[in-house]
Scaffold this motif. Structure first.
Motif, short mmCIF file in Angstrom:
data_model
loop_
_atom_site.label_atom_id
_atom_site.label_comp_id
_atom_site.label_asym_id
_atom_site.label_seq_id
_atom_site.Cartn_x
_atom_site.Cartn_y
_atom_site.Cartn_z
N UNK A 140 0.83 -1.21 0.00
CA UNK A 140 0.00 0.00 0.00
C UNK A 140 0.86 1.26 0.00
N UNK A 141 1.93 1.24 0.75
CA UNK A 141 2.83 2.40 0.78
C UNK A 141 3.48 2.61 -0.58
N UNK A 142 3.94 1.54 -1.18
CA UNK A 142 4.65 1.67 -2.46
C UNK A 142 3.72 2.09 -3.60
N UNK A 143 2.40 1.92 -3.42
CA UNK A 143 1.44 2.34 -4.44
C UNK A 143 1.11 3.83 -4.33
N UNK A 144 1.47 4.47 -3.24
CA UNK A 144 1.04 5.86 -3.00
C UNK A 144 1.63 6.87 -3.98
N UNK A 145 2.92 6.82 -4.32
CA UNK A 145 3.43 7.83 -5.26
C UNK A 145 2.67 7.87 -6.59
N UNK A 146 2.38 6.71 -7.14
CA UNK A 146 1.62 6.67 -8.40
C UNK A 146 0.21 7.18 -8.22
N UNK A 147 -0.38 6.94 -7.04
CA UNK A 147 -1.74 7.42 -6.79
C UNK A 147 -1.77 8.94 -6.70
N UNK A 148 -0.83 9.54 -5.97
CA UNK A 148 -0.74 11.00 -5.92
C UNK A 148 -0.53 11.57 -7.32
N UNK A 149 0.35 10.94 -8.09
CA UNK A 149 0.64 11.42 -9.44
C UNK A 149 -0.59 11.37 -10.34
N UNK A 150 -1.38 10.31 -10.22
CA UNK A 150 -2.58 10.17 -11.04
C UNK A 150 -3.58 11.29 -10.73
N UNK A 151 -3.74 11.62 -9.45
CA UNK A 151 -4.64 12.70 -9.08
C UNK A 151 -4.14 14.03 -9.63
N UNK A 152 -2.83 14.25 -9.56
CA UNK A 152 -2.26 15.48 -10.10
C UNK A 152 -2.53 15.62 -11.60
N UNK A 153 -2.36 14.54 -12.34
CA UNK A 153 -2.60 14.58 -13.79
C UNK A 153 -4.06 14.85 -14.09
N UNK A 154 -4.97 14.23 -13.31
CA UNK A 154 -6.40 14.50 -13.53
C UNK A 154 -6.70 15.98 -13.32
N UNK A 155 -6.13 16.55 -12.27
CA UNK A 155 -6.34 17.97 -12.02
C UNK A 155 -5.82 18.83 -13.15
N UNK A 156 -4.64 18.53 -13.63
CA UNK A 156 -4.06 19.28 -14.75
C UNK A 156 -4.95 19.17 -15.99
#
Length: 397
Positions: A140-156
């Motif tokens: 779960x911890x190792x999946x977090x960076x990609x999850x944050x990045x995906x939200x950032x891209x959606x916002x952009x």
């Protein structure tokens, strides 16, 4: 006309090349104006429109979640593949009126997720008065960076002008930094190098995902103000590690919403809270610095920028009292009078400002400020009503 001599109203070019029109940013707050289903409400859209019209350079929307099961409150926004994109685009458009920008704060409440709608999990399991949570697994911890990045891209993609990674105030990434929350024995715990590892991985993932020309800020505690917790000397080491990783603005704050802890924003002090830490941070980084907390007068904000101590001032509660404050300061028309509360209960001041935000978003604020007790009752009852809406949309916690 804006005085040319005012450092507050000079533009700032961020490292990514984006220009802020002045040095005033509405710092992230949990405005609690989502519709209860994770999407922006009409009142929230109007609120950010009003802040943009008030003359600031940018607003940051607090606690935009990429996972509905770790939300801080049922008034949070949730940006996923199932979000109401039309409403998010309306919000992005409203926030860029008058040359302003609107950034999303990427949030994850972790151990302090709201139990009626969430599954509290932090770096380590805790069972202390007011707070019980499980521990995130290594996967779960190792999946977090990609999850944050995906939200950032959606916002952009939806038209927002930037993002801020939330690593302060006791939420997930700051939990990893704190030895009180993080007692892991794997590569994400132990020494400060291990405790800061996730923050650095999230920064790298977000920057890589959004490209080099999109603003990425990070909010960091100077200290979590808890005995045995994250302290200033450790924060300076994190600042040094962040230098050169593509952060466009380091937003310095402090304190935590850990149950029973005193919030920095509830301090009775008369000046900015973290300017002295910013002076120390200048020695270890070239990142533009923003300080959030305690700016109540134009003179204090002007001095912080004109002295070169900070590049940007972050205003929160001041802009709840008057969303037009930047325009007022630009014309040197005076300062605000902040309300004083006698013996407020835990969370009462936050509730008061949240309900004032609701009034502004609904264009019904008056000079008669809300009563503290009534605001607290309205705030709590609204969250309770939203819990059912949240579970209907996202399922059980």
């Amino acid at each position: 006309m804006i005085p040319n001599s005012s450092a507050l109203f000079e533009p700032l070019t961020l490292p990514c090349g984006v220009v802020l029109k002045n040095r005033i940013i509405k710092a992230a707050m949990s405005d609690s104006l989502g519709d209860g289903r994770g999407d922006p409400s009409d009142a929230q859209i109007r609120l950010y429109e009003r802040w943009a019209d008030g003359g600031l350079a940018a607003s940051i929307i607090g606690e935009v979640q990429g996972d509905p099961h770790f939300a801080e409150k049922p008034g949070n926004l949730v940006l996923t593949t199932t979000s109401n994109e039309a409403q998010f685009k309306r919000l992005a458009e409203a926030g860029k009126r008058n040359g302003a920008q609107l950034w999303l704060q990427l949030g994850h409440a972790g151990a302090m997720a709201y139990p009626p709608i969430s599954t509290p999990k932090g770096p380590s399991a805790l069972d202390v008065p007011g707070l019980t949570c499980g521990a995130l697994s290594l996967d779960e911890v190792q999946a977090l960076p990609a999850a944050f990045a995906a939200t950032a891209v959606r916002g952009k993609d939806l038209g927002f002008a930037g993002v801020e990674i939330h690593a302060a105030h006791g939420f997930l990434l700051s939990q990893f930094l704190s030895p009180l929350f993080n007692t892991r024995s794997d590569g994400y715990g132990g020494t400060l190098d291990g405790r800061m590892r996730l923050v650095l991985e999230v920064v790298d993932a977000v920057r890589a995902a959004v490209g080099s020309e999109f603003p990425v800020a990070l909010k960091l505690n100077a200290t979590d103000q808890l005995e045995g917790g994250f302290v200033e000397d450790e924060a300076l080491q994190v600042v040094a590690a962040l230098d050169g990783r593509g952060i466009d603005l380091l937003d310095i704050s402090g304190g935590t919403y850990f149950p029973g802890a005193r919030s920095a924003s509830d301090s009775a002090g008369g000046g900015p809270y973290f300017v002295e830490f910013a002076k120390r941070a200048q020695a270890v980084t070239d990142m533009p610095l923003m300080v959030t907390g305690g700016f109540k007068t134009r003179a204090a904000a002007e001095e912080a920028v004109a002295s070169g101590t900070v590049d940007v001032v972050g205003l929160a509660r001041a802009l709840v009292l008057d969303p037009n404050l930047p325009r007022i300061w630009a014309h040197e028309q005076g300062d605000l009078t902040f309300p004083r509360f006698q013996n407020p209960g835990e969370g009462a001041i936050t509730a008061w400002y949240s309900m004032r935000l609701t009034e502004i978003g609904e264009d019904r604020e008056t000079d008669a400020l809300p009563e503290l007790e009534a605001a607290m009752e309205a705030y709590v009852s609204r969250d309770v009503a939203r819990e059912a809406l949240w579970r209907a949309r996202f399922g059980p916690a």
